[in-house]
Every structure is written in C-alpha cells, then in structure tokens.
Design a protein around this motif. Structure first.
Motif, mmCIF file in Angstrom:
data_model
loop_
_atom_site.group_PDB
_atom_site.id
_atom_site.type_symbol
_atom_site.label_atom_id
_atom_site.label_comp_id
_atom_site.label_asym_id
_atom_site.label_seq_id
_atom_site.Cartn_x
_atom_site.Cartn_y
_atom_site.Cartn_z
ATOM 1 N N VAL A 74 0.845 -1.200 0.000
ATOM 2 C CA VAL A 74 0.000 0.000 0.000
ATOM 3 C C VAL A 74 0.879 1.248 0.000
ATOM 4 O O VAL A 74 0.654 2.197 -0.772
ATOM 5 N N LEU A 75 1.904 1.266 0.854
ATOM 6 C CA LEU A 75 2.810 2.416 0.921
ATOM 7 C C LEU A 75 3.553 2.635 -0.394
ATOM 8 O O LEU A 75 3.854 3.772 -0.762
ATOM 9 N N GLU A 76 3.830 1.545 -1.105
ATOM 10 C CA GLU A 76 4.547 1.640 -2.378
ATOM 11 C C GLU A 76 3.624 1.977 -3.546
ATOM 12 O O GLU A 76 4.087 2.171 -4.671
ATOM 13 N N LYS A 78 1.276 -0.033 -4.801
ATOM 14 C CA LYS A 78 0.854 -1.204 -5.573
ATOM 15 C C LYS A 78 -0.591 -1.598 -5.254
ATOM 16 O O LYS A 78 -1.289 -2.185 -6.076
ATOM 17 N N LEU A 79 -1.020 -1.300 -4.023
ATOM 18 C CA LEU A 79 -2.380 -1.596 -3.574
ATOM 19 C C LEU A 79 -3.020 -0.342 -3.015
ATOM 20 O O LEU A 79 -2.334 0.578 -2.562
ATOM 21 N N LEU A 80 -4.358 -0.323 -3.030
ATOM 22 C CA LEU A 80 -5.128 0.774 -2.449
ATOM 23 C C LEU A 80 -6.145 0.205 -1.469
ATOM 24 O O LEU A 80 -6.774 -0.820 -1.743
ATOM 25 N N ARG A 81 -6.300 0.873 -0.344
ATOM 26 C CA ARG A 81 -7.353 0.490 0.603
ATOM 27 C C ARG A 81 -8.600 1.292 0.277
ATOM 28 O O ARG A 81 -8.554 2.512 0.176
ATOM 29 N N SER A 243 5.105 22.135 -3.839
ATOM 30 C CA SER A 243 4.154 21.130 -4.305
ATOM 31 C C SER A 243 4.366 19.825 -3.541
ATOM 32 O O SER A 243 5.481 19.299 -3.496
ATOM 33 N N LEU A 244 3.298 19.320 -2.977
ATOM 34 C CA LEU A 244 3.340 18.084 -2.202
ATOM 35 C C LEU A 244 2.515 17.027 -2.928
ATOM 36 O O LEU A 244 1.326 17.231 -3.188
ATOM 37 N N PHE A 245 3.156 15.894 -3.275
ATOM 38 C CA PHE A 245 2.485 14.843 -4.027
ATOM 39 C C PHE A 245 2.472 13.537 -3.240
ATOM 40 O O PHE A 245 3.437 13.229 -2.522
ATOM 41 N N ARG A 246 1.421 12.769 -3.397
ATOM 42 C CA ARG A 246 1.339 11.449 -2.776
ATOM 43 C C ARG A 246 2.389 10.525 -3.401
ATOM 44 O O ARG A 246 2.396 10.301 -4.605
ATOM 45 N N GLY A 247 3.264 9.985 -2.550
ATOM 46 C CA GLY A 247 4.305 9.091 -3.048
ATOM 47 C C GLY A 247 3.763 7.783 -3.595
ATOM 48 O O GLY A 247 4.426 7.125 -4.400
ATOM 49 N N ASP A 248 2.551 7.401 -3.169
ATOM 50 C CA ASP A 248 1.964 6.153 -3.671
ATOM 51 C C ASP A 248 1.245 6.344 -5.000
ATOM 52 O O ASP A 248 0.808 5.377 -5.610
ATOM 53 N N ARG A 249 1.130 7.597 -5.474
ATOM 54 C CA ARG A 249 0.406 7.841 -6.714
ATOM 55 C C ARG A 249 1.230 8.566 -7.771
ATOM 56 O O ARG A 249 0.804 8.674 -8.907
ATOM 57 N N PHE A 250 2.411 9.072 -7.374
ATOM 58 C CA PHE A 250 3.192 9.860 -8.317
ATOM 59 C C PHE A 250 4.613 9.347 -8.460
ATOM 60 O O PHE A 250 5.225 8.880 -7.501
#
Length: 258
Positions: A74-76, A78-81, A243-250
């Motif tokens: 999830v943190l990487e 690869k998965l989403l909750r 700019s702050l981006f989600r590491g799990d999505r970008f």
C-alpha cells in the motif's frame, strides 16, 4: 524458480538479488510480499484482493505477517485500501515530467484529466526569505499573491500546491485568473510571460495532519515534496512553488544530458 538461498530469483531490471540479504535469510513477510506482487500482476487494476483470512492460509503465514506485506505494498502504491476494508490493485502511478511545464500539461499528456480545488486565494506580506527569492523590496512593496490548491487527477486528490507570486508584477491576478485553472496557461496566454528557467529541489516528507486531511491520505504515507523557483526569459522571478504529491500515486521523470 528459487535462488540457492531459497529466496525469490533475481531477474534483470530488479534490485540486486531482489531484496535478499547477503546472509540469505529472507523475512517471511518479504517472501509473501513477493508472492503478492505476482498475484497483483495476474489480477489487474481495480480488482480486489482475496479475503485476508484466505490469503494468510494460502501463504501459510499469520494474519499479522500478511498485514505487514500488504501494508508495504500500500505504501509503495501497488495496492489501495478502499472503504469497507477492501484492498484493491492500484492503477499505475501518474508519471510527471520534471520540466518547465505545468501540472495540467504534464498530467493531460497521459490521458488523465487534471483538476484543482481552491483552498486559499489571497494577498499577504512576504517574509524576508520569500521576498529575497522573488526580489521584492520589503521597504516599499512586500505583498505577494498566494494560491493554495488541492491537485486532482481524474477527480482523485493527489497533491497540494502552494504558489507565491510578486503582487507588484501581477497586481490584478486574483481578479482576472480563475484559480481552479492552469496558472501557467494564464500567464503565458493572457500576460505574455515566458518561462525561461527554474530551480527545483526534491525531498521526501510525511504530510502534516492538515495536509493529509486536505489531500485525503494517511499521514504515514510518504510524500514527495518539490520546491520550485521560476524565472522568465529576462531572469526576473515569476513564482515560488511548494508542491506536495502522494508518493503512492506519483513518480517523476527527467532526461539528463551531458
């Protein structure tokens, strides 16, 4: 196929020895994580994982061990909750170029619809560091235009952007610019501003409670923080952006030249 140490094989393009320590003993959760990656490839984007109890039984581990493997995936990104405790295969990360282009342009090139939700649009006094970056004379005119906006990709909240511009250079910006649109397009098309160069610094951080709430993410998810200072073709400052981006999505990409 397994390595001599009993771990997963090392395939071309993967990290050296696929994460296997030199002593060859692999934590059980990591072995499960590797096996889950193969399952993720089979299932495809948006498909829910089997129930936790079923997966733990299938891999012969406790539910605690399974949760550790799932948590890392999830943190990487690869998965989403999802709501209702569903865990699904995540879509590919948004690939944003590190270039003098806007968020809108970079995202739209991938067939993703960009968007913004305006949090703040105001004029305020610059602190000494910001005034120096934007070459503002604090004795005469220290005002800056501040735009804070949540970044969207196909309607999903993926980041938070805070932009500062010298108010003396763009005195009517808040009246003439629709803050949910592309600032770069407005500056280029309506004001004739030509971006010449920029300095960008990248680091990883955790979101503050406020930032996590605005972006709609878990505070434990790593974030990618970009600081940008831009100048026009004459060397005059245009903006300073955080700019702050989600590491799990970008994910970010650039091409390097000698």
């Amino acid at each position: 196929m397994r390595t001599e140490s009993g771990g997963p094989p090392h395939r071309a393009g993967e990290p050296v020895r696929a994460g296997v320590p030199e002593h060859g003993r692999i934590p059980r959760y990591y072995a499960v994580k590797t096996e889950l990656l193969e399952l993720i490839e089979e299932l495809g984007e948006g498909t829910a994982l089997p129930a936790e109890r079923e997966l733990a039984h299938r891999h012969g581990v406790s539910r605690v061990t399974l949760r550790q493997a799932v948590c890392e995936l999830v943190l990487e990104g690869k998965l989403l909750r999802r709501q209702g405790s569903r865990t699904v295969v995540a879509p590919p990360k948004v690939l944003q170029p590190l270039a003098l282009t806007s968020y809108t342009e970079g995202v739209r090139e991938q067939g993703i619809e960009p968007g913004r939700t305006v949090i703040t649009a105001e004029t305020l006094r610059a602190d000494p560091e910001l005034a120096a970056d934007l070459r503002i004379d604090t004795d005469t005119d220290a005002a800056v235009v501040h735009l804070e906006r949540v970044l969207l990709a196909d309607g999903e909240r993926v980041g938070l952007e805070s932009t500062y511009l010298p108010q003396h250079r763009f005195p009517r910006l808040l009246e003439e610019f629709a803050p949910d649109g592309s600032l770069y397009a407005h500056l280029r098309e309506q004001r004739g501003v030509v971006f010449g160069e920029a300095e960008e610094r990248i680091e990883t951080v955790l979101a503050t409670p406020r930032e996590a709430l605005l972006i709609g993410t878990n505070p434990s998810v790593p974030m990618i923080l970009l600081h940008r200072l831009s100048w026009d073709s004459d060397g005059k400052p245009i903006e300073r952006v955080r700019s702050l981006f989600r590491g799990d999505r970008f994910s970010f990409v650039t091409r390097l030249y000698r």
